[in-house]
Design a protein around this motif. Structure first.
Motif, short mmCIF file in Angstrom:
data_model
loop_
_atom_site.label_atom_id
_atom_site.label_comp_id
_atom_site.label_asym_id
_atom_site.label_seq_id
_atom_site.Cartn_x
_atom_site.Cartn_y
_atom_site.Cartn_z
N PRO A 154 0.83 -1.21 0.00
CA PRO A 154 0.00 0.00 0.00
C PRO A 154 0.86 1.26 0.00
CG PRO A 154 0.06 -0.95 2.19
CD PRO A 154 0.81 -1.90 1.30
N SER A 155 0.26 2.35 -0.43
CA SER A 155 0.97 3.64 -0.41
C SER A 155 -0.03 4.78 -0.49
CB SER A 155 1.95 3.76 -1.59
OG SER A 155 1.25 3.91 -2.81
N LEU A 156 0.41 5.94 -0.07
CA LEU A 156 -0.26 7.19 -0.39
C LEU A 156 0.51 7.78 -1.55
CD1 LEU A 156 -2.23 9.55 0.12
CD2 LEU A 156 -0.59 10.43 1.81
N THR A 157 -0.16 7.92 -2.68
CA THR A 157 0.52 8.36 -3.90
C THR A 157 -0.03 9.71 -4.34
OG1 THR A 157 0.92 6.11 -4.67
CG2 THR A 157 0.88 7.83 -6.35
N TYR A 158 0.88 10.60 -4.71
CA TYR A 158 0.52 11.91 -5.26
C TYR A 158 0.80 11.87 -6.76
CZ TYR A 158 0.51 13.47 -0.40
OH TYR A 158 0.26 13.62 0.94
N LEU A 159 -0.20 12.24 -7.53
CA LEU A 159 -0.15 12.12 -8.99
C LEU A 159 -0.52 13.46 -9.60
CD1 LEU A 159 0.27 9.38 -10.61
CD2 LEU A 159 -2.19 9.43 -11.01
N SER A 160 0.18 13.85 -10.65
CA SER A 160 -0.25 15.03 -11.40
C SER A 160 -1.47 14.66 -12.23
CB SER A 160 0.87 15.53 -12.30
OG SER A 160 1.08 14.62 -13.38
N MET A 161 -2.20 15.65 -12.72
CA MET A 161 -3.40 15.37 -13.50
C MET A 161 -3.08 14.74 -14.86
SD MET A 161 -6.37 18.17 -12.69
CE MET A 161 -5.63 19.51 -13.62
N ASN A 162 -1.82 14.77 -15.27
CA ASN A 162 -1.45 14.07 -16.51
C ASN A 162 -0.79 12.73 -16.23
OD1 ASN A 162 1.10 14.77 -15.68
ND2 ASN A 162 1.52 16.20 -17.36
N GLY A 163 -0.80 12.28 -14.97
CA GLY A 163 -0.38 10.92 -14.66
C GLY A 163 1.03 10.75 -14.13
N LYS A 164 1.76 11.82 -13.88
CA LYS A 164 3.12 11.69 -13.36
C LYS A 164 3.09 11.44 -11.86
CE LYS A 164 7.54 14.11 -12.94
NZ LYS A 164 8.28 15.37 -13.22
N VAL A 165 3.81 10.38 -11.41
CA VAL A 165 3.92 10.11 -9.99
C VAL A 165 4.86 11.14 -9.37
CG1 VAL A 165 4.65 8.45 -8.23
CG2 VAL A 165 3.45 7.65 -10.28
N LEU A 166 4.33 11.93 -8.45
CA LEU A 166 5.10 13.00 -7.83
C LEU A 166 5.74 12.58 -6.52
CD1 LEU A 166 2.50 15.87 -8.42
CD2 LEU A 166 4.49 15.29 -9.84
N GLU A 167 5.06 11.71 -5.78
CA GLU A 167 5.57 11.26 -4.48
C GLU A 167 4.77 10.04 -4.04
OE1 GLU A 167 6.33 13.10 0.03
OE2 GLU A 167 5.74 14.40 -1.63
N GLN A 168 5.46 9.09 -3.39
CA GLN A 168 4.80 7.95 -2.80
C GLN A 168 5.36 7.72 -1.40
OE1 GLN A 168 5.28 4.79 -5.91
NE2 GLN A 168 3.05 4.63 -5.81
N VAL A 169 4.47 7.54 -0.43
CA VAL A 169 4.90 7.26 0.94
C VAL A 169 4.11 6.06 1.44
CG1 VAL A 169 5.65 9.59 1.55
CG2 VAL A 169 3.25 8.97 1.81
N SER A 170 4.71 5.34 2.38
CA SER A 170 4.06 4.15 2.91
C SER A 170 4.16 4.14 4.43
CB SER A 170 4.69 2.88 2.33
OG SER A 170 6.08 2.84 2.61
N LEU A 171 3.41 3.25 5.03
CA LEU A 171 3.43 3.06 6.48
C LEU A 171 4.38 1.92 6.83
CD1 LEU A 171 -0.40 3.38 6.87
CD2 LEU A 171 1.26 4.95 7.90
N PRO A 172 4.89 1.88 8.07
CA PRO A 172 5.85 0.83 8.45
C PRO A 172 5.30 -0.58 8.31
CG PRO A 172 5.88 2.61 10.06
CD PRO A 172 4.72 2.88 9.14
N ASP A 173 4.01 -0.77 8.57
CA ASP A 173 3.40 -2.10 8.50
C ASP A 173 2.67 -2.24 7.17
OD1 ASP A 173 1.97 -4.46 8.79
OD2 ASP A 173 1.41 -4.07 10.87
#
Length: 362
Positions: free
Chosen positions: A200-219
């Motif tokens: 799993p992740s929290l993903t930040y995406l631009s409106m044209n589909g570019k992945v800007l940042e992904q963060v996850s939790l320890p578990d």
């Protein structure tokens, strides 16, 4: 641009089932006809056995009109500028329905199409031109954000992908960045297939589909599912825990881009009340409220300290919206709680068996 793949037969059947879509459930008709109560929120509901609807309600959660759905609904996206909204089928959903919430007219009914399903959530762009919906590829759960042209009858124009599997909720930030709760779970229908390898992740995406940042939790057993933001830069993430039944991890986290995930705090026995699942989340400038229908409760946390300040019972606690500094919480048992913490909460009974989420009309 990806071409839209359409299941014409299924769409035709869905449309046939929804002619005459607006149905009064009070002494109100489909048109407003001088109704004093103004639409303030929209949510999905259970109408009767195996019958479901999207319900337009006033600020107190009293229904103004209902629009029948072809199957159980989940989340609702509300247009930021005009009286349009979209209800999404519950995972693995086969439909999304756009409608005018002022007059009850259906605008479009889209099928998920070949080898696709909806995860139950979507959001409009800040200017209202586009609708973004969380979708999955059948057989693989490959995550997709479907892009729909609002002014062209909600035609699908693109698919954004490459960020993981099992996206659930998508929200849009004030700077037009999409934030996606990527659950990381590969499913067959609703059965999870990859619990030990889920990512799993929290993903930040631009409106044209570019992945800007992904963060996850320890578990990695914490599947990120439901999201909200505080109107500024902070995202709230609600999780479903897929680990051991006796574990009591934090089920909510805060995040600001460039930083680390910050889990909200509660005692183990308090987390146990939520039964490993967070549904709806909303935030004011000081407080965060999250519901758990399986835990039959909701909790309020301080944004400043991240600590739980109130834990309250509510049967089948479902949706939550914010009006100013007051939370409105729905229940599958028909109750509506108004909570302006730290003042005492007030409970009323609505005429709706609310199901899953609420969205506020701004």
């Amino acid at each position: 641009m990806q071409p839209m793949v359409t299941d014409n037969t299924r769409r035709s059947l869905l449309k046939a089932a929804l002619f005459g879509v607006c149905t009064p459930i009070l002494p109100f008709g489909c048109a407003s006809n001088g109704i004093k109560n103004q639409p303030a929120l929209i949510g999905c509901a259970v109408t009767s056995r195996n019958q479901f609807s999207a319900v337009v309600a006033d600020k107190q959660g009293q229904a103004i009109r209902q629009l029948p759905l072809p199957a159980r609904g989940h989340g609702v996206a509300i247009h930021p500028h005009i009286s349009q909204a979209v209800a999404f089928g519950r995972r693995p959903g086969e439909f999304m329905m756009a409608f005018d919430y002022q007059n009850g007219e259906m605008i479009a009914l889209n099928s998920s199409g070949y080898q696709r399903h909806y995860y139950g959530h979507g959001v409009y762009s800040n200017d209202g031109s586009w609708l973004f919906a969380t979708e999955g590829e059948r057989g693989t759960s490959r995550g997709i954000i479907g892009v729909y042209d609002v002014q062209n009858g909600y035609q699908k124009t693109d698919e954004l992908t490459g960020f993981g599997i099992g996206p659930h909720e998508v929200i849009i930030m004030p700077d037009n960045t999409l934030a996606i709760g990527v659950g990381g779970v590969h499913t067959n229908g609703r059965e999870p297939l990859n619990i030990e390898t889920m990512q799993p992740s929290l993903t930040y995406l631009s409106m044209n589909g570019k992945v800007l940042e992904q963060v996850s939790l320890p578990d990695h057993h914490l599947s990120i599912r439901h999201l909200a933001h505080d109107g500024s830069e902070t995202v709230l993430c609600g999780q479903q825990y897929r680990g051991q039944p006796e574990d009591t991890p934090s089920l909510i986290a805060m995040h600001t881009r460039g930083g680390e995930m910050q889990p909200l705090l509660a005692e183990p026995e308090e987390w146990a009340r939520f039964n490993h699942y967070i549904a709806s989340i909303a935030a004011t400038d000081k407080w965060i409220l999250a519901t758990s229908p399986v835990g039959n409760c909701y909790g309020i946390w301080s944004k400043e300290t991240r600590r739980l300040v109130e834990l309250a019972p509510l049967p089948d606690a479902s949706g939550v919206v914010v009006h100013g500094d007051q939370f409105q919480v729905s229940s599958g048992a028909g109750m509506v709680v108004s909570n302006q913490y730290p003042l005492s909460a007030q409970t009323t009974v609505s005429n709706v068996q609310w199901d899953n989420h609420w969205s506020a009309i701004v």
